[in-house]
Design an enzyme around this catalytic site. Sequence first.
Site, short mmCIF file in Angstrom:
data_model
loop_
_atom_site.label_atom_id
_atom_site.label_comp_id
_atom_site.label_asym_id
_atom_site.label_seq_id
_atom_site.Cartn_x
_atom_site.Cartn_y
_atom_site.Cartn_z
N ASP A 196 -41.06 28.07 -121.85
CA ASP A 196 -41.67 27.84 -120.53
C ASP A 196 -40.58 27.55 -119.49
O ASP A 196 -39.70 26.72 -119.72
CB ASP A 196 -42.60 26.62 -120.57
CG ASP A 196 -43.88 26.88 -121.36
OD1 ASP A 196 -44.09 28.01 -121.83
OD2 ASP A 196 -44.68 25.93 -121.49
N GLY A 209 -46.21 27.79 -125.15
CA GLY A 209 -47.05 28.79 -125.82
C GLY A 209 -48.28 28.07 -126.35
O GLY A 209 -48.17 27.03 -127.00
N ASN A 241 -62.37 26.73 -121.42
CA ASN A 241 -62.51 25.90 -120.22
C ASN A 241 -63.57 26.58 -119.34
O ASN A 241 -64.17 27.60 -119.73
CB ASN A 241 -61.16 25.70 -119.50
CG ASN A 241 -60.58 27.00 -118.95
OD1 ASN A 241 -61.30 27.99 -118.78
ND2 ASN A 241 -59.30 26.99 -118.65
N THR A 282 -50.01 21.15 -117.60
CA THR A 282 -49.61 22.15 -118.61
C THR A 282 -49.83 21.58 -120.02
O THR A 282 -49.41 20.47 -120.32
CB THR A 282 -48.11 22.51 -118.44
OG1 THR A 282 -47.88 22.87 -117.10
CG2 THR A 282 -47.72 23.66 -119.36
N ALA A 283 -50.46 22.37 -120.85
CA ALA A 283 -50.71 22.06 -122.27
C ALA A 283 -51.78 20.98 -122.49
O ALA A 283 -52.03 20.61 -123.64
CB ALA A 283 -49.42 21.64 -123.00
N ALA A 284 -52.44 20.53 -121.42
CA ALA A 284 -53.49 19.51 -121.62
C ALA A 284 -54.63 20.08 -122.48
O ALA A 284 -55.14 19.40 -123.37
CB ALA A 284 -54.02 19.03 -120.28
N GLY A 285 -55.00 21.33 -122.21
CA GLY A 285 -56.07 21.96 -123.00
C GLY A 285 -55.64 22.13 -124.46
O GLY A 285 -56.44 21.95 -125.39
N ASP A 286 -54.38 22.48 -124.66
CA ASP A 286 -53.86 22.65 -126.03
C ASP A 286 -53.86 21.31 -126.77
O ASP A 286 -54.25 21.23 -127.93
CB ASP A 286 -52.43 23.21 -125.99
CG ASP A 286 -52.37 24.55 -125.27
OD1 ASP A 286 -53.35 25.32 -125.36
OD2 ASP A 286 -51.35 24.82 -124.61
N THR A 300 -51.51 13.62 -121.91
CA THR A 300 -50.65 14.80 -121.70
C THR A 300 -50.45 15.10 -120.21
O THR A 300 -49.34 15.47 -119.81
CB THR A 300 -51.27 16.02 -122.44
OG1 THR A 300 -51.38 15.67 -123.83
CG2 THR A 300 -50.42 17.26 -122.31
O1 RIB Z 1 -51.43 26.21 -122.26
C1 RIB Z 1 -50.14 26.05 -121.74
C2 RIB Z 1 -49.24 27.15 -122.20
O2 RIB Z 1 -49.69 28.38 -121.67
C3 RIB Z 1 -47.80 27.02 -121.73
O3 RIB Z 1 -47.00 26.25 -122.60
C4 RIB Z 1 -47.37 28.47 -121.60
O4 RIB Z 1 -46.40 28.87 -122.53
C5 RIB Z 1 -48.64 29.31 -121.73
O5 RIB Z 1 -48.74 29.92 -122.94
#
Ligand code: RIB
Length: 300
Positions: free
Chosen positions: A12, A38, A182, A241-245, A275
């Site tokens: 990223d 990712g 989402n 960023t990455a909160a959903g993950d 996050t």
């Molecule tokens: O969900 C966030 C991610 O989406 C980031 O880390 C980015 O790499 C994209 O894949």
Amino acid sequence: MKAVVIGSMNMDYTMVVDHLPARGETVTAVRLRTSAGGKGLNQAVALARLGVEVVMVGAVGDDASGKALLGNLPKDHIPDFAIKKVDDSTGNAFITVDSQGHNTIVVYPGANYKLDMGWVESFKGEIASADFVVMQMEIPLDTVVSSIELAHSLGTTVVLNPAPALPLPPEIYPMIDLIVPNETELTLLTGQNDVLEGARKLLEMGAKAVVVTLGSSGCLYEDTSQEILVEGFKVNAVDSTAAGDAFIGGLLSALGRREDIRTAMTFANAVGAITVTRPGAQESIPTYEEVKDFLRRRGA
Ligand code: RIB
């Protein structure tokens, strides 16, 4: 408890800006950060930090970014035996984050689009012995669809985070045990703008259960017998960023500990909330102890 994540791995590049650029506008970033990301790898890291044994099935290029992503894995105890090294550049994500923590993301898939079903099938034994398989959609759609079919045929619980959302073949929905979109993804998949209607539509399409993430408002669970809304925690967001993950890692780790769905949703909301208070993707994802401490302090 064991999870197999079949998904993307990116480097990223995050530019921190005062406001997101409008069409045709040039803005100057105040900071540039490079970090591991990712959706697939973020979810794998979240699961691992929250106590789940993880096998990451993915692909990276033979370049500096690929080496950096692989080099990070040991600190989260994620093995690299199921990560394919391909002749392409490692996936890249170009992210802008504004002063409220909102972001936009453009992904160049690179090696992620070389994650083929032949490679996934060679880890059939891992998939069969896992409690659940988790997928997103930053890898080829064919691989996602065939992986769902494979995991379903092996009797492993199938979890899909349809991000970024693309129309899926209708026959695949009955093989999905839990789908976690989402609001934007829900609308794209169902044509419904209303969250409740959209969640019900996914059940009609065949998914066994749905969790819709609602950002700072929390999340909604829906299956054929119950509908549960759990409000989110109010925090000072710096980067979403990455909160959903991280949320998905939180939800699945809690369900894996046999917590009831409402408790699991609260735990996942806490993981997502922590996050967003930290910059970056993987570096912002909390450990189990950090989440328990947050919940204690919030009296939840
Ligand atoms: O969900 C966030 C991610 O989406 C980031 O880390 C980015 O790499 C994209 O894949």
